[in-house]
Design an enzyme around this catalytic site. Sequence first.
Site, PDB file in Angstrom:
ATOM      1  N   ALA A  25      24.702  57.246  54.226  1.00  0.00           N
ATOM      2  CA  ALA A  25      26.371  57.459  54.314  1.00  0.00           C
ATOM      3  C   ALA A  25      26.729  58.287  53.395  1.00  0.00           C
ATOM      4  CB  ALA A  25      26.693  55.925  53.677  1.00  0.00           C
TER       5      ALA A  25
ATOM      6  N   GLU B  24      25.539  61.411  53.324  1.00  0.00           N
ATOM      7  CA  GLU B  24      25.099  62.845  53.703  1.00  0.00           C
ATOM      8  C   GLU B  24      26.132  63.221  54.811  1.00  0.00           C
ATOM      9  OE1 GLU B  24      20.916  61.873  55.122  1.00  0.00           O
ATOM     10  OE2 GLU B  24      20.411  61.289  52.844  1.00  0.00           O
TER      11      GLU B  24
ATOM     12  N   ARG C 170      24.151  55.200  49.956  1.00  0.00           N
ATOM     13  CA  ARG C 170      23.247  55.826  50.920  1.00  0.00           C
ATOM     14  C   ARG C 170      22.968  54.853  52.060  1.00  0.00           C
ATOM     15  NH1 ARG C 170      18.060  58.456  51.026  1.00  0.00           N
ATOM     16  NH2 ARG C 170      16.512  57.150  51.816  1.00  0.00           N
TER      17      ARG C 170
ATOM     18  N   ARG D  32      14.050  52.871  56.174  1.00  0.00           N
ATOM     19  CA  ARG D  32      13.032  52.212  55.714  1.00  0.00           C
ATOM     20  C   ARG D  32      13.018  51.109  56.405  1.00  0.00           C
ATOM     21  NH1 ARG D  32      13.329  56.511  53.470  1.00  0.00           N
ATOM     22  NH2 ARG D  32      12.752  57.224  51.625  1.00  0.00           N
TER      23      ARG D  32
ATOM     24  N   HIS E 154      19.637  64.637  58.552  1.00  0.00           N
ATOM     25  CA  HIS E 154      19.841  64.313  57.067  1.00  0.00           C
ATOM     26  C   HIS E 154      20.329  65.465  56.263  1.00  0.00           C
ATOM     27  CE1 HIS E 154      18.006  60.309  57.031  1.00  0.00           C
ATOM     28  NE2 HIS E 154      17.513  60.644  58.317  1.00  0.00           N
ATOM     29  N   SER E 155      20.471  65.080  54.694  1.00  0.00           N
ATOM     30  CA  SER E 155      20.790  66.223  53.710  1.00  0.00           C
ATOM     31  C   SER E 155      20.267  65.511  52.654  1.00  0.00           C
ATOM     32  CB  SER E 155      22.328  66.706  53.984  1.00  0.00           C
ATOM     33  OG  SER E 155      23.017  65.791  53.146  1.00  0.00           O
ATOM     34  N   TYR E 156      19.944  66.433  51.509  1.00  0.00           N
ATOM     35  CA  TYR E 156      19.897  67.703  51.557  1.00  0.00           C
ATOM     36  C   TYR E 156      18.426  68.374  51.195  1.00  0.00           C
ATOM     37  CZ  TYR E 156      19.730  66.779  46.668  1.00  0.00           C
ATOM     38  OH  TYR E 156      19.345  66.153  45.446  1.00  0.00           O
TER      39      TYR E 156
HETATM   40  O1  PAY Z   1      11.323  61.137  57.213  1.00  0.00           O
HETATM   41  O2  PAY Z   1      10.430  61.766  55.589  1.00  0.00           O
HETATM   42  C1  PAY Z   1      11.627  61.404  56.341  1.00  0.00           C
HETATM   43  C2  PAY Z   1      12.721  61.167  55.807  1.00  0.00           C
HETATM   44  C3  PAY Z   1      12.724  61.399  54.193  1.00  0.00           C
HETATM   45  C4  PAY Z   1      14.456  61.134  53.788  1.00  0.00           C
HETATM   46  C5  PAY Z   1      14.463  59.995  53.325  1.00  0.00           C
HETATM   47  O3  PAY Z   1      14.850  58.900  54.056  1.00  0.00           O
HETATM   48  O4  PAY Z   1      14.378  59.268  52.111  1.00  0.00           O
HETATM   49  C6  PAY Z   1      14.671  62.170  52.605  1.00  0.00           C
HETATM   50  C7  PAY Z   1      15.949  62.057  51.895  1.00  0.00           C
HETATM   51  C8  PAY Z   1      17.131  61.643  52.685  1.00  0.00           C
HETATM   52  O5  PAY Z   1      17.626  62.578  53.459  1.00  0.00           O
HETATM   53  O6  PAY Z   1      17.551  60.638  52.766  1.00  0.00           O
HETATM   54  C9  PAY Z   1      16.117  63.151  51.066  1.00  0.00           C
HETATM   55  C10 PAY Z   1      17.434  63.207  50.162  1.00  0.00           C
HETATM   56  C11 PAY Z   1      17.657  64.176  49.370  1.00  0.00           C
HETATM   57  C12 PAY Z   1      17.439  61.783  49.174  1.00  0.00           C
HETATM   58  O7  PAY Z   1      18.264  61.183  49.306  1.00  0.00           O
HETATM   59  O8  PAY Z   1      16.610  61.459  48.685  1.00  0.00           O
HETATM   60 ZN    ZN Z   2      19.086  60.758  54.333  1.00  0.00          ZN
END
Ligand code: PAY
Ligand code: ZN
Length: 311
Positions: free
Chosen positions: A71, A73, A128, A146, A198-200
């Site tokens: 959310a 991002e 998030r 997840r 996604h970011s960042y």
């Molecule tokens: O495919 O490795 C992946 C995704 C990784 C992302 C995640 O889902 O945790 C990385 C994070 C994201 O964009 O949600 C990075 C950001 C900065 C966070 O919230 O940690």
């Molecule tokens: Zn993300």
Amino acid sequence: PRSSGSYYERYHPLEDIYHWINKTKHDHPEMVEVILIGSSYEKRPLLVLKLSGKGGSQPKRAMWIDCGIHAREWISPAFCLWFVNYAIDFYNIVADITEILDSMDVYVLPVMNPDGYKYTWTTNRMWRKNRSWHPENYCPGTDLNRNFDANWCTEGSSSRACDETYCGLFPESEPEAEAVANFLRSHKHTVKLYLSMHSYSQMLLFPYSCSYQEASNHQELNELAQEAAQKIRMYYRNTYKYGAGARTIYLAPGGSDDWAYKLGIKYSFTFELQDRGRYGFLLPPELISKACNEALTALKTIALGVIKKTQ
Ligand code: PAY
Ligand code: ZN
């Protein structure tokens, strides 16, 4: 006001984005179709734009882009809008986007987590997850990245509902994840490229994030990501890291990119857009255009590469 600029250089509340989706279809019926793929926990529609060119051969290959799984991002939905606008404006004018749309239908889901996105505008800018409540839990929200069936709920995610990386009750327990998974399952023979925005962090990630195992076509994925990162460096003087997710950012099981890859979509990437942490999720609107142009360069590079490989 500071954030003047065009419509695409601003962030938009959810209702405006729904309005934009309708208007885009209405103004460009020859290129744009809108598909309802499901609804969110709070019953908001999950709308996908299907962009198609006129040329090329039938039946068409396709690519998928989702934005706004997380959310907070905000640059991610902004990118989806930016991309759709670019594709419509420059189809039959700029060679690379014309080739992409003539070779592939492009499915774009601008806001995969509308309930969470709405919540970041009204209540908590740093939210998030989605906004689902499971009766057995103390906290709302599942991390949609997840909740997919790829080493679901193993190390790098949490089984505690109050955590930011809560994996949910079971794979696809969340309607938003289930809707995307159902759509991709039913289009798995045509979808050749999966992209999730996604970011960042400024990274171009590919499988696996759910384990340290190497993807069977690691070399190929790495070369595509490298070429994309080099173009970003050359045109925008900005640095993007690239590599397999688990080794480049961290272990993140249950992600959509790994799930799509395991489904058989052999070209699967997660882009982490600007920045590298100065503003983090609060990327100022003044930086939207550069962030989106960079991501667009990477998208086009990878899409053209995949078109060549899957001919
Ligand atoms: O495919 O490795 C992946 C995704 C990784 C992302 C995640 O889902 O945790 C990385 C994070 C994201 O964009 O949600 C990075 C950001 C900065 C966070 O919230 O940690
Ligand atoms: Zn993300």
